[in-house]
Enzyme design. Sequence first.
Site, mmCIF file in Angstrom:
data_model
loop_
_atom_site.group_PDB
_atom_site.id
_atom_site.type_symbol
_atom_site.label_atom_id
_atom_site.label_comp_id
_atom_site.label_asym_id
_atom_site.label_seq_id
_atom_site.Cartn_x
_atom_site.Cartn_y
_atom_site.Cartn_z
ATOM 1 C CE LYS A 13 -1.785 -0.703 3.996
ATOM 2 N NZ LYS A 13 -1.284 -2.362 4.159
ATOM 3 N NE ARG A 88 -4.388 -1.730 9.988
ATOM 4 C CZ ARG A 88 -3.236 -0.699 9.203
ATOM 5 N NH1 ARG A 88 -3.079 0.701 8.609
ATOM 6 N NH2 ARG A 88 -1.230 -1.244 9.668
ATOM 7 N NE ARG A 127 7.800 -3.330 6.383
ATOM 8 C CZ ARG A 127 6.345 -2.823 6.178
ATOM 9 N NH1 ARG A 127 5.644 -2.418 5.428
ATOM 10 N NH2 ARG A 127 4.878 -2.432 7.298
ATOM 11 N NE ARG A 160 6.417 -0.855 10.258
ATOM 12 C CZ ARG A 160 5.310 -0.878 9.396
ATOM 13 N NH1 ARG A 160 5.466 0.179 8.128
ATOM 14 N NH2 ARG A 160 4.120 -0.892 9.974
ATOM 15 N NE ARG A 171 2.024 -4.545 11.626
ATOM 16 C CZ ARG A 171 3.086 -5.288 10.869
ATOM 17 N NH1 ARG A 171 4.240 -5.702 10.657
ATOM 18 N NH2 ARG A 171 3.485 -4.425 9.638
HETATM 19 P P1 AMP Z 1 0.581 0.157 9.637
HETATM 20 O O1 AMP Z 1 2.340 0.887 8.883
HETATM 21 O O2 AMP Z 1 -0.298 0.452 8.215
HETATM 22 O O3 AMP Z 1 1.433 -1.744 8.764
HETATM 23 O O4 AMP Z 1 0.768 0.250 10.655
HETATM 24 C C1 AMP Z 1 1.298 0.104 11.846
HETATM 25 C C2 AMP Z 1 0.928 0.296 12.981
HETATM 26 O O5 AMP Z 1 0.220 1.379 12.982
HETATM 27 C C3 AMP Z 1 -0.436 -0.332 13.599
HETATM 28 O O6 AMP Z 1 -0.096 -2.259 13.693
HETATM 29 C C4 AMP Z 1 -1.114 -0.643 13.948
HETATM 30 O O7 AMP Z 1 -0.607 -0.773 15.657
HETATM 31 C C5 AMP Z 1 -1.481 1.431 14.029
HETATM 32 N N1 AMP Z 1 -2.485 2.130 12.775
HETATM 33 C C6 AMP Z 1 -2.043 2.142 11.964
HETATM 34 N N2 AMP Z 1 -3.134 2.830 11.274
HETATM 35 C C7 AMP Z 1 -4.838 2.296 12.177
HETATM 36 C C8 AMP Z 1 -5.510 2.647 12.099
HETATM 37 N N3 AMP Z 1 -6.307 2.808 10.996
HETATM 38 N N4 AMP Z 1 -6.641 2.343 13.181
HETATM 39 C C9 AMP Z 1 -5.356 1.471 13.520
HETATM 40 N N5 AMP Z 1 -4.238 1.153 14.381
HETATM 41 C C10 AMP Z 1 -3.605 1.839 13.034
#
Ligand code: AMP
Length: 216
Positions: A13, A88, A127, A160, A171
């Site tokens: 994404k 989400r 990653r 990360r 996740r």
């Molecule tokens: P990402 O970089 O999109 O994989 O997001 C990393 C982490 O941020 C996720 O595992 C969640 O802990 C938090 N996060 C990101 N977007 C959301 C969302 N829309 N709702 C809740 N937690 C989020």
Amino acid sequence: MILIFFGPPGSGKGTQAQRIKDKYNMYHMSTGEALRSEVAAESELGLAAKAAMEAGELVSDEIVVGIVSNALNIVGGYDGIILDGFPRNLDQAKILDEKLEESDKKIDAVISLEVDREMILKRLAGRRMCQGCKTDYNVYFNPPPDDNECPKCGDQVICRKDDNEQTILDRLNVYENETFPLKEYYASKGLIHPISSSDIDSVFHECCKAIDSAKD
Ligand code: AMP
């Protein structure tokens, strides 16, 4: 134009959104990136989000909705917004619908990036990212230099915190239980554009086709 990039962690994404934002002059709103900046800055919001993020759980709706609402109010200079990593869960999707309705806006397309589980695991476990210029690397597909110094900006290439084996599995479970049901929600509104995993250029090409068809 309002676009949602939908898909499991590691589906690309962020990578695709980076390219799409340049081509279509859109604002890229990654809730994950916004939250990581808050954590790094040790802000109140970052401190509230940190534990959930490190455990691979969702941060509270209140926190992420606040972040996205600010981005939605950005006017001028852009021809649209890409929501990457939001919504989400179903509650977030409904709040988004309400907020858009209030300002007479609508979602134009939901791009669903579809990748099988084995590939996701490899992408996430491998990653790496430059902490300066945010260039993506992957130890399997596009390895960073041995000294982890980014060739583009000289900053450190890092892993990360939530890309460790246990958190990756957590996740993915969160994705399957809470986020995946949104696909049906958006499919019922006729907004889903599914795109199967392939090389970055081919997926980009398919994303552009989907966006162009949604614009017509
Ligand atoms: P990402 O970089 O999109 O994989 O997001 C990393 C982490 O941020 C996720 O595992 C969640 O802990 C938090 N996060 C990101 N977007 C959301 C969302 N829309 N709702 C809740 N937690 C989020």
